[in-house]
Design an enzyme around this catalytic site. Sequence first.
Site, PDB file in Angstrom:
ATOM      1  N   PHE A 140       0.856  -1.187   0.000  1.00 14.97           N
ATOM      2  CA  PHE A 140       0.000   0.000   0.000  1.00 14.97           C
ATOM      3  C   PHE A 140       0.890   1.234   0.000  1.00 14.97           C
ATOM      4  CE2 PHE A 140      -2.367   3.581   1.540  1.00 14.97           C
ATOM      5  CZ  PHE A 140      -3.517   3.513   0.768  1.00 14.97           C
ATOM      6  N   ASP A 225       9.225   2.761   2.374  1.00 17.45           N
ATOM      7  CA  ASP A 225       8.034   3.564   2.645  1.00 17.45           C
ATOM      8  C   ASP A 225       7.722   3.417   4.130  1.00 17.45           C
ATOM      9  OD1 ASP A 225       5.528   4.623   3.039  1.00 17.45           O
ATOM     10  OD2 ASP A 225       4.650   3.783   1.212  1.00 17.45           O
ATOM     11  N   LYS A 254       2.184  11.118   7.288  1.00 17.46           N
ATOM     12  CA  LYS A 254       1.308  10.860   8.427  1.00 17.46           C
ATOM     13  C   LYS A 254       1.723  11.598   9.706  1.00 17.46           C
ATOM     14  CE  LYS A 254      -1.234   7.050   6.646  1.00 17.46           C
ATOM     15  NZ  LYS A 254      -0.838   5.939   5.787  1.00 17.46           N
TER      16      LYS A 254
HETATM   17  C1  LIG Z   1      -1.027   6.001   4.280  1.00 18.62           C
HETATM   18  C2  LIG Z   1       0.098   5.462   3.487  1.00 18.62           C
HETATM   19  C3  LIG Z   1       0.471   6.025   2.257  1.00 18.62           C
HETATM   20  C4  LIG Z   1      -0.316   7.125   1.598  1.00 18.62           C
HETATM   21  O1  LIG Z   1      -0.383   8.301   2.340  1.00 18.62           O
HETATM   22  P1  LIG Z   1      -1.503   9.391   2.002  1.00 18.62           P
HETATM   23  O2  LIG Z   1      -1.124  10.548   2.880  1.00 18.62           O
HETATM   24  O3  LIG Z   1      -2.823   8.791   2.364  1.00 18.62           O
HETATM   25  O4  LIG Z   1      -1.401   9.692   0.557  1.00 18.62           O
HETATM   26  C5  LIG Z   1       1.578   5.505   1.613  1.00 18.62           C
HETATM   27  N1  LIG Z   1       2.272   4.479   2.131  1.00 18.62           N
HETATM   28  C6  LIG Z   1       1.939   3.908   3.303  1.00 18.62           C
HETATM   29  C7  LIG Z   1       2.762   2.780   3.832  1.00 18.62           C
HETATM   30  C8  LIG Z   1       0.834   4.367   4.011  1.00 18.62           C
HETATM   31  O5  LIG Z   1       0.475   3.760   5.151  1.00 18.62           O
END
Ligand SMILES: *Cc1c(COP(=O)(O)O)cnc(C)c1O
Length: 400
Positions: A140, A225, A254
């Site tokens: 994700f 990520d 985040k």
């Molecule tokens: C939430 C998330 C994203 C995307 O972030 P947004 O601010 O919603 O675009 C990307 N990678 C990971 C691992 C995430 O948990």
Amino acid sequence: MDTRDYIRLEEELGAHNYKPLDVVLSRGEGVWVWDVEGKKYLDCLSAYSAVNQGHCHPKIQRTMIEQAQTLTLTSRAFRNDQLGRLYQELCELTNSHKVLPMNSGAEAVETVIKAVRKWGYTTKGIPPDQAEVIVCENNFHGRTIAIIGFSSEFQYREGFGPFAPGFNVIPFGDATALKRAITANTVGFLVEPIQGEAGVILPPSGYLTEVRSICTDHNVVLVLDEIQTGLGRTGKLLAEEHDGIEADVTLVGKALSGGFYPISAVLSNSEVLGVFMPGDHGSTFGGNPLACAVARTACRVLIEEGMIENAEAMGDYFQSQLKAIRSDTIKEVRGKGLMIGVELSAEVGGARRYCEKLMTRGILCKETHDHIIRFTPPLVITKDQIDWAMERIAPVLSGS
Ligand SMILES: *Cc1c(COP(=O)(O)O)cnc(C)c1O
């Protein structure tokens, strides 16, 4: 207006791209949130780990207000007095050399894809338009067209094509698959240290260390990520520290603002971000002084207030309490720090029902996929608050 009125407005006037629990929140403080009827809940989602520092953290709030009264947006056409200091503090904190600020997590992912592609063309001599980025199944990384194009989740893609080429999907947790997938045109490997949305999936131990050395051997940029795993969630500032490795590029978002403001960043400790020339990339709001000031304080309180150590200690405690529940409902409890997944047995008919039941008892959490409940409370949670939560969670998950 009461709960039903608020819900009706959302349902009638909004796109239905989410299926939220029917609780309408209007206030938050620390681990607690309150709904419009005044009922109190313990937040066990933390806005998908964006409020690691707890709701409305007073110091971040003060910075937000003060900066909002001073200067909010200049655009990058000019410089501002917050940006350089954010760079300095982030580099020091994460041992990085360069920073590129964006707004959302997905934008940080898009940014790094552009960067590693250009890096491949300019430093590896890859023929035009041939660059390949390797990603993992069940990843994700966000919701933009490029990103969903390499999702393995049917619903994320279905109906949204055509997609961008240049991505190669391999199984998560399988270092041999990575080695096999690398070609002369591979520029980067993009991976989550722990897959969050997939249901708190931990790779086999040693995976990241092996991945690190494979990427080094083949001159492939390792991009972690850490938008969800980073900034204390797993009991370390970055999840990579559990394996004692350093990615070439780390993505954070985040909790970078403690939930006050959308801000993300690409952190690079190689020459990758050096490929960008003026005009190659940008964002009107990226790096604005309000975001930078908020992010600086959000990072400072994580460290100063011992939230990362607390995440480790309370994560161990919360996990041990969840593991102690004797119930056929639970298939597995797993996680690291305060990133915890409880997988329910397939026979119990899905996690949604349990989240709804927990909500009525004052615990807010959300199912991910059909059978997994994620428990990711703010990192400021105390032992007493976990005990309070367990008095409510244990009866629901043991079916009594
Ligand atoms: C939430 C998330 C994203 C995307 O972030 P947004 O601010 O919603 O675009 C990307 N990678 C990971 C691992 C995430 O948990």
